[in-house]
Scaffold this motif. Structure first.
Motif, PDB file in Angstrom:
ATOM      1  N   PRO A 298      26.248  93.660  43.597  1.00 41.25           N
ATOM      2  CA  PRO A 298      25.554  94.949  43.470  1.00 41.25           C
ATOM      3  C   PRO A 298      24.500  95.182  44.540  1.00 41.25           C
ATOM      4  O   PRO A 298      24.083  96.313  44.763  1.00 41.25           O
ATOM      5  N   THR A 299      24.085  94.114  45.248  1.00 35.58           N
ATOM      6  CA  THR A 299      23.062  94.298  46.285  1.00 35.58           C
ATOM      7  C   THR A 299      23.677  94.331  47.684  1.00 35.58           C
ATOM      8  O   THR A 299      22.987  94.611  48.667  1.00 35.58           O
ATOM      9  N   GLY A 300      24.956  93.989  47.785  1.00 31.05           N
ATOM     10  CA  GLY A 300      25.582  93.910  49.113  1.00 31.05           C
ATOM     11  C   GLY A 300      25.210  92.635  49.840  1.00 31.05           C
ATOM     12  O   GLY A 300      25.551  92.450  51.009  1.00 31.05           O
ATOM     13  N   GLN A 301      24.509  91.720  49.140  1.00 32.94           N
ATOM     14  CA  GLN A 301      24.037  90.494  49.792  1.00 32.94           C
ATOM     15  C   GLN A 301      24.593  89.234  49.131  1.00 32.94           C
ATOM     16  O   GLN A 301      24.239  88.132  49.523  1.00 32.94           O
ATOM     17  N   CYS A 302      25.421  89.378  48.083  1.00 34.62           N
ATOM     18  CA  CYS A 302      25.880  88.142  47.422  1.00 34.62           C
ATOM     19  C   CYS A 302      27.393  88.010  47.424  1.00 34.62           C
ATOM     20  O   CYS A 302      28.002  87.629  46.438  1.00 34.62           O
ATOM     21  N   HIS A 303      27.965  88.319  48.560  1.00 37.02           N
ATOM     22  CA  HIS A 303      29.385  88.061  48.783  1.00 37.02           C
ATOM     23  C   HIS A 303      29.475  87.461  50.178  1.00 37.02           C
ATOM     24  O   HIS A 303      29.150  88.127  51.160  1.00 37.02           O
ATOM     25  N   TRP A 304      29.914  86.179  50.248  1.00 34.92           N
ATOM     26  CA  TRP A 304      29.831  85.465  51.508  1.00 34.92           C
ATOM     27  C   TRP A 304      31.234  85.352  52.110  1.00 34.92           C
ATOM     28  O   TRP A 304      31.902  84.323  51.966  1.00 34.92           O
ATOM     29  N   SER A 305      31.670  86.398  52.770  1.00 35.16           N
ATOM     30  CA  SER A 305      33.034  86.394  53.297  1.00 35.16           C
ATOM     31  C   SER A 305      33.175  85.426  54.461  1.00 35.16           C
ATOM     32  O   SER A 305      32.276  85.281  55.294  1.00 35.16           O
ATOM     33  N   ALA A 306      34.341  84.776  54.501  1.00 35.07           N
ATOM     34  CA  ALA A 306      34.654  83.866  55.615  1.00 35.07           C
ATOM     35  C   ALA A 306      35.240  84.633  56.797  1.00 35.07           C
ATOM     36  O   ALA A 306      35.576  84.031  57.823  1.00 35.07           O
ATOM     37  N   ALA A 307      35.373  85.948  56.678  1.00 32.37           N
ATOM     38  CA  ALA A 307      35.990  86.727  57.764  1.00 32.37           C
ATOM     39  C   ALA A 307      35.036  86.882  58.950  1.00 32.37           C
ATOM     40  O   ALA A 307      33.834  86.644  58.836  1.00 32.37           O
ATOM     41  N   ALA A 308      35.592  87.314  60.065  1.00 32.98           N
ATOM     42  CA  ALA A 308      34.826  87.424  61.315  1.00 32.98           C
ATOM     43  C   ALA A 308      33.636  88.378  61.144  1.00 32.98           C
ATOM     44  O   ALA A 308      33.739  89.409  60.468  1.00 32.98           O
TER      45      ALA A 308
END
Ligand SMILES: Cc1cc2nc3c(=O)[nH]c(=O)nc-3n(C[C@H](O)[C@H](O)[C@H](O)COP(=O)(O)OP(=O)(O)OC[C@H]3O[C@@H](n4cnc5c(N)ncnc54)[C@H](O)[C@@H]3O)c2cc1C
Length: 584
Positions: A298-308
């Protein structure tokens, strides 16, 4: 749709097709179009080409591919179509699914006969959901074959290298047989000899070229596509992000006619007679779009994508500015994966996706309540979905992968490599937690100690019997393929994905929500043309790769369902732009 605005500074460039983004989605289209006779410009935002594709496993889900057929694996199109129909449910789009399945084999044939890209088969790689109707135990995937980087010459410097954490001193390790050699290097003379040969070749490459020249997996895919693009005369431009699309009035109304690139020399207008293809890799690092489309972030800060890291949603915004909506109704908006956050010496964090270790015998995943919540050997996407379901509202989604000393020395854990590599740096920087006993490990991680001891005791008893009564681990062909059957047999464990966690010290690494990329994107038709809000194609605008809303509708039925469509719809878009139909 905004109209053509003030001209850019230098004199405009003209081409037939402008491709924005240089991953599989972009380069597949660029190479195909150039081979069909179009003049092509590729604009890449970063200093190097290849995007997430260059970090990936390089696997593509292409049922009925020529390599499978040559190995005697034949199936009618209705079989994989039936699998997709079942797996995708309400999100099944027959026209696009058929376009993908019909053209996938043509795409492979085209690339292997007309470009530098070669493939190895995935004839022993099962679909993720082996119990679903029409699932297969193999023959539906291919991977890029290893590629000799020397073929790129000076262009090698333009290729994004593989993620350091997935390499051995910068040398990629191919999945399958090669990875098994590395795991067995200290136990099998043949494997030791194999690894020794590779390390010697690496030393030679580093001496002569400064990096490994043996490209494997996604780095081989990106490298071979780059070589093919250069050979076909594609104009490849790095450090040139597209900032806006150009439009013009045509017979079909207002259409897209080019784009402005922000080059090191200033803005550059590129006019493209046959169209523009968006392939900017989706929105894995766009906080606003993540907030809007990922309920767990919900904050845009707690999804740690491995993508470039350059994939910040530019393609989606460009498409929206041209009147195309972004899909918001997919089952999942991202290709989810558990990632651990690896501290680097420069202070940055690598988001390491756990794709392989979870299924090996002797590892469990628990939340802080000390309870298992999932069959750890399921796909990364299914693992993450289970974690999100198990996490009570208001709590942060996170879990621990737990194993014993024997496991970590044999397989490593996340970025921590197996013996003979030292675990000390990982313990020192806090990436790994360790405890002499399970209770000590629990204390180090903030896990309920008594619950963890009970969970491990129950799991160990089940592992001895070979049956996971709680989550059915090891019961599908995909689970078993990801396990370690030979080693389990040798040790007398009946289930290739299960072994007791016996002797301390015990280790854990924390995993959090991440992804391999995103699924939600611009809606397209079966020709990869971008659709407006009324479902009408926007003239001159195509999308492929993660900028295109996934043909899987946010489902993840098999490995290779992002690169397979990226390569195939890139190929389809190029044919459409050239006014031709793909054929075998
Ligand atoms: C570790 C890992 C392993 C994976 N393994 C597999 C696998 O085996 N099989 C599979 O199917 N999928 C796999 N994936 C997922 C897959 O790699 C991605 O889905 C795929 O590479 C996306 O391709 P793309 O062309 O859309 O984007 P990318 O390959 O990321 O390329 C997009 C490019 O666009 C550029 N760009 C962004 N904005 C702009 C702009 N404004 N102008 C110009 N350029 C721009 C970016 O810099 C980037 O270079 C894996 C992912 C990871 C992280």
């Amino acid at each position: 749709m905004p109209s053509d605005r003030s001209p850019a500074s230098s004199s405009p460039l003209h081409c037939d097709l402008l491709v924005i983004g240089s991953g599989a989605g972009g380069l597949s289209a660029a190479v195909t179009a150039a081979r069909l006779g179009l003049s092509v410009v590729v604009a890449e935002k970063q200093a190097r080409l290849g995007g997430t594709t260059a970090w990936s496993g390089g696997w593509m889900w292409i049922p009925r591919n020529p390599l499978a057929v040559e190995a005697g694996i034949q199936e009618p199109l209705e079989e994989p179509l039936g699998y997709l129909r079942h797996e995708l449910g309400e999100r099944f789009d027959e026209a696009r699914a058929r376009a993908y399945l019909e053209n996938g084999p043509r795409m492979i044939e085209f690339f292997r006969t007309r470009t530098a890209l070669r493939f190895i088969d995935g004839n022993a790689i099962p679909d993720f959901h082996g119990r679903s109707p029409h699932a297969r135990e193999g023959g539906r995937s291919v991977c890029a074959a290893p590629f000799d980087g020397r073929r790129l010459g000076a262009r090698m410097a333009d290729l994004e290298p593989p993620l350091p954490e997935t390499t051995l001193w910068g040398m990629g390790i191919a999945s399958g047989a090669e990875l098994r050699h590395y795991i067995n290097a200290l136990r099998s003379p043949a494997s030791f000899a194999y690894v020794a040969r590779r390390v010697l070749a690496l030393a030679r490459d580093r001496l002569l070229h400064g990096r490994s020249m043996r490209l494997v997996n996604g780095n081989a895919l990106a490298g071979a596509l780059l070589a093919s693009a250069a050979e076909a005369g594609v104009d490849l431009r790095t450090r040139s992000p597209a900032s806006r699309l150009l439009t013009r009035e045509g017979a079909e109304g207002v259409g897209v006619s080019g784009a402005v690139l922000e080059t090191p020399q200033g803005p550059l207008e590129v006019h493209a007679r046959h169209g523009v293809l968006l392939a900017c890799g989706g929105f894995p690092h766009d906080p606003e779009r993540k907030k809007a489309l990922l309920p767990h972030d919900p904050t845009g800060q707690c999804h740690w994508s491995a993508a470039a890291r350059g994939n910040t949603g530019d393609g989606l915004r460009l498409g929206e500015a041209a009147g195309a909506p972004v899909s918001h109704d997919l089952v999942q908006a991202a290709a989810l994966a558990p990632v651990s956050r690896v501290p680097r010496t420069d202070g940055s964090l690598c988001h390491f996706p756990h794709l392989i270790d979870r299924a090996k015998p002797g590892l469990i995943a628990v939340r802080s309540d000390g309870l298992r919540f999932v069959n750890e050997a399921e796909s990364y996407h299914d693992f993450m979905q289970a974690l999100l379901r198990a996490t009570p509202a208001g709590e942060t989604a996170q879990a621990w992968l737990v194993c014993d000393h024997a496991f970590i020395r044999r397989y490593g854990l996340g970025a921590a490599k197996p013996a003979p590599f030292s675990l000390r740096p990982w313990l020192r920087n806090g990436y790994l937690r360790r405890g002499r006993s399970l209770a000590q490990l629990a204390a180090a991680c903030g896990i309920d100690a008594a619950a963890l001891e009970r969970t491990v005791a129950r799991y160990n008893a089940q592992a001895q019997g070979g049956r996971d009564e709680d989550f059915a681990k090891g019961e599908t062909p995909y689970n078993r393929m990801q396990g370690d059957a030979a080693y389990a047999r040798e040790r007398g464990w009946p289930n290739p994905c299960m072994a007791p966690l016996q002797r301390g010290p015990f280790y854990a690494v924390q995993v959090v929500p991440g992804s391999l990329g995103t699924f939600a994107g611009l809606r397209t038709d079966a020709h990869a043309r971008v659709l407006d809000a009324q479902g009408v194609p926007i003239a001159g605008l195509y999308a492929s790769g993660a900028d295109q809303s996934s043909v899987m509708g946010g489902n993840y039925p098999s490995g290779g369902i992002t690169l397979g469509p990226a390569m195939t719809f890139g190929f389809i878009a190029a044919h459409h732009a050239a006014g031709m139909s793909p054929s075998l």
